[in-house]
Design a protein around this motif. Structure first.
Motif: not given
Length: 224
Positions: A185-204
């Protein structure tokens, strides 16, 4: 513990997709590290987290910086995404020179700097002061890979909201002895997490891996 867990597998609806948000697992990570759900992305091992960070923030021919030797997958994923990996050589005793890393960063302007802490394979541990020096003296995303941090101190998890360029990685493969389930897992501030979630594959992250990781955290007193 695992014998008891196996009895519960029959309760799963295997015809359903896993929870894409891994809400229950994030809740246990929140309890474990004291971070909010909005600060967490989970995935198929911390290797997937490394892959996603490079894919998200480093374009073709842009630089990724770290020390050498360090975890080999930083270089491998950089090559896979056509980025250029540069390693600053460790000292003969495997200690590192933070000033040398910062100097190299100013020369090549890397998009990402990976700091494996404790370092794999040397075991060298950076202090929080050292890492903060890199955070404030570079323009890069600073990824602190804490795969072995349960065996050490100096975690940067409690600093994620103090820096807009800090990402911390964790895994269940080491201290929890759960390499087979591939949960990181990754831990970061909310703005970075929102960007990452747009790239992450679904149901990964599959349902069984989520279940085992949840139960491992609920029984962390049997680990530590």
């Amino acid at each position: 513990l695992f014998q008891d867990m196996y009895k519960d597998f029959s309760d799963f609806n295997m015809n359903l997709y896993p929870d894409n948000e891994a809400c229950n697992l994030k809740e246990e990570i929140k309890n474990y590290l004291g971070v909010d759900h909005s600060n967490i992305v989970v995935g198929n091992g911390s290797s997937e987290m490394i892959d996603i960070v490079i894919k998200t923030f480093a374009d073709k021919d842009e630089f990724v910086l770290s020390f050498n030797p360090t975890f080999s997958m930083y270089s491998v994923y950089s090559q896979m995404h056509s980025a250029k990996f540069v390693g600053v050589e460790c000292n003969e005793d495997f200690s590192v020179n933070i000033d040398k890393l910062i100097e190299k960063s100013k020369e090549i302007n890397p998009k990402i700097i990976f700091l494996c802490n404790p370092n794999n394979p040397t075991g060298y541990l950076l202090t929080k002061t050292d890492i903060k020096e890199v955070l404030v003296n570079t323009n890069s995303i600073i990824v602190v890979d804490e795969a072995y941090m349960e065996f050490a101190e100096e975690s940067m998890v409690d600093e994620i909201n103090n820096y807009n360029n800090l990402v911390v990685l964790r895994t269940f493969s080491k201290a929890f002895s759960l390499a087979a389930i591939r949960v990181g897992y990754m831990i970061a501030n909310e703005s970075i997490i929102r960007i990452i979630e747009k790239v992450k594959s679904p149901y990964n992250l599959n349902t069984i891996s989520q279940f085992i990781a949840i139960n491992a955290l609920k029984n962390k007193d049997r680990v530590f």
